[in-house]
Design a protein around this motif. Structure first.
Motif, PDB file in Angstrom:
ATOM      1  N   ARG A 109       0.216  -1.250   0.098  1.00  0.00           N
ATOM      2  CA  ARG A 109       0.087   0.340   0.178  1.00  0.00           C
ATOM      3  C   ARG A 109       0.981   1.610   0.176  1.00  0.00           C
ATOM      4  NH1 ARG A 109      -5.774  -0.310   1.667  1.00  0.00           N
ATOM      5  NH2 ARG A 109      -5.341   2.204   0.983  1.00  0.00           N
ATOM      6  N   GLY A 110       1.990   1.364  -0.152  1.00  0.00           N
ATOM      7  CA  GLY A 110       2.983   2.103  -0.174  1.00  0.00           C
ATOM      8  C   GLY A 110       3.635   2.710   1.043  1.00  0.00           C
ATOM      9  N   PHE A 111       3.701   2.205   2.476  1.00  0.00           N
ATOM     10  CA  PHE A 111       3.999   2.900   3.874  1.00  0.00           C
ATOM     11  C   PHE A 111       5.918   1.856   3.679  1.00  0.00           C
ATOM     12  CE2 PHE A 111      -0.425   2.854   3.738  1.00  0.00           C
ATOM     13  CZ  PHE A 111      -0.383   4.257   5.048  1.00  0.00           C
ATOM     14  N   ALA A 112       6.262   2.801   4.303  1.00  0.00           N
ATOM     15  CA  ALA A 112       7.316   2.081   5.337  1.00  0.00           C
ATOM     16  C   ALA A 112       7.255   1.514   5.980  1.00  0.00           C
ATOM     17  CB  ALA A 112       8.607   3.651   5.286  1.00  0.00           C
ATOM     18  N   VAL A 113       7.318   0.426   6.608  1.00  0.00           N
ATOM     19  CA  VAL A 113       7.396  -0.211   7.768  1.00  0.00           C
ATOM     20  C   VAL A 113       8.385  -0.928   8.541  1.00  0.00           C
ATOM     21  CG1 VAL A 113       5.739  -2.284   7.800  1.00  0.00           C
ATOM     22  CG2 VAL A 113       5.161  -1.102   6.191  1.00  0.00           C
TER      23      VAL A 113
END
Length: 380
Positions: A109-113
């Motif tokens: 979804r486009g998040f740095a995790v």
């Protein structure tokens, strides 16, 4: 006609072979079926038992989520996500199955995790309490994430007890560097929690009398004697839904020829069976402050010389509860809406019980999608 009979015989033979193979692996070689914790990560920081994980970009154009294919975003939101787990339930629930992995989903979804791994406390770690997790380890991990990511702000996505640590931290630190908060199945009003509410309410009166008329306190007990082993935590968790535990094995026997189903069963069973210990001081803190006194429901918790005031939390906040959570009731989770001062706060219900709302088959389409959509609007 003979060809049709031959095809049916061949199909039955193949089905029997798959069933025997899966049954053998389930009984004697379950590591061949185990699928958790497969997403690559780097450990960027350690402090004592705690480690901070970073999950790099997936390096693929799409991933499988359940039975569907999902494209991987070609951009990255400015605000990274930090996943905050509970204690007894290990970090495996964040990366449970390749097709049911929250870390992979959020990455897509486009998040740095990032993920905080509390480690595996033993009896020698019995002196770790709520203050250690919420006011020492959690902020230390967040500092490491900010340094690694280059972002001054982070979003916290927390499950169960991880949500309590998150709220206590945010209330004590006045939201410093916390852009958004998402709690999932995190109880705030313990006297409204489903399973133990009546017991906790009943203990409140005697506890007050003991404090008023005697010098004895629970924290005077050697915390090593209060240490709760992981096997007992796992047993208690299963007893919250004994019928479900039995029907799961019935389903397994019916679908033993389906290797994907057997692998999912083995993986989730190991997660539930390999729960971690509760340090004794943490048990004392929860028993007195959060369970009997129900301090979080009043809005303030004092830990040593530090007071956490939930009314000081004004970061955007999303709280999600499981529609059928028999362990932590809906009202207990919803209570946070009355305590924080966030002008941007929202409460949602999603399908599932205490574990299912976070990592069940319906979680990607409901809990994960709700959280990711909400965060996407507040992360750039």
């Amino acid at each position: 006609m003979l060809n049709g009979i031959r095809r049916r015989l061949d199909s039955a033979r193949d089905g029997a072979r798959r069933t025997l193979t899966n049954g053998r692996d389930w009984l004697f070689n379950d590591s061949a079926l185990y699928q958790a914790d497969q997403t690559p990560y780097e450990v960027i920081h350690r402090l004592g038992l705690m480690a901070v994980r970073y999950y790099p970009p997936l390096g693929t154009a799409s991933i499988e989520v359940g039975a569907e294919t999902m494209p991987v975003a070609d951009h990255e939101h400015a605000t990274p996500i930090v996943l905050v787990p509970p204690l007894a339930a290990s970090t495996l629930i964040f990366d449970l199955l390749p097709q049911r992995s929250l870390v992979r989903y959020l990455r897509a979804r486009g998040f740095a995790v990032y993920l905080l791994d509390w480690g595996e406390p033993g009896r020698d770690d019995a002196y770790l309490g709520v203050r250690d997790y919420a006011l020492r380890l959690l902020p230390d991990g967040l500092t490491a994430v900010r340094q690694h990511s280059g972002s001054p702000d982070v979003s916290l996505v927390a499950y169960c007890m991880g949500g309590l640590f998150t709220l206590i931290h945010a209330g004590a630190d006045r939201n410093a560097g916390v852009r958004n908060i998402v709690t999932i199945a995190s109880p705030v009003d313990m006297h409204d929690a489903t399973i133990a509410a009546r017991v906790l309410r009943a203990l409140n009166g005697p506890a007050r009398l003991i404090r008023r008329h005697t010098p004895w306190r629970v924290h005077q007990i050697d915390p090593r004697l209060m240490h709760v082993p992981g096997w007992l935590n796992g047993l208690a968790f299963k007893l919250t839904n004994p019928v479900g535990s039995v029907t799961t094995y019935v389903d397994l026997l019916r679908r033993l020829g389906d290797r994907d189903f057997v692998a999912a069963h083995v993986t989730t069973s190991r997660w539930m069976g390999d729960m971690l210990d509760y340090p004794g001081t943490l048990v004392q803190d929860f028993l007195v402050k959060l369970w009997i006194d129900n301090a979080l429901a009043s809005g303030t918790v004092r830990l040593g010389e530090v007071e956490s005031d939930l009314a000081s939390i004004d970061s955007p906040l999303l709280a999600i509860a499981g529609e059928s959570d028999q362990l932590m009731g809906i009202a207990s989770v919803r209570r946070i809406m009355d305590l924080v001062t966030s002008p941007d706060r929202r409460f949602e219900l999603a399908p599932g019980g205490h574990a299912g709302v976070f990592a069940g088959r319906d979680a990607p389409a409901h809990t994960w999608r709700i959280a990711a959509d909400w965060l996407a609007e507040r992360s750039d």
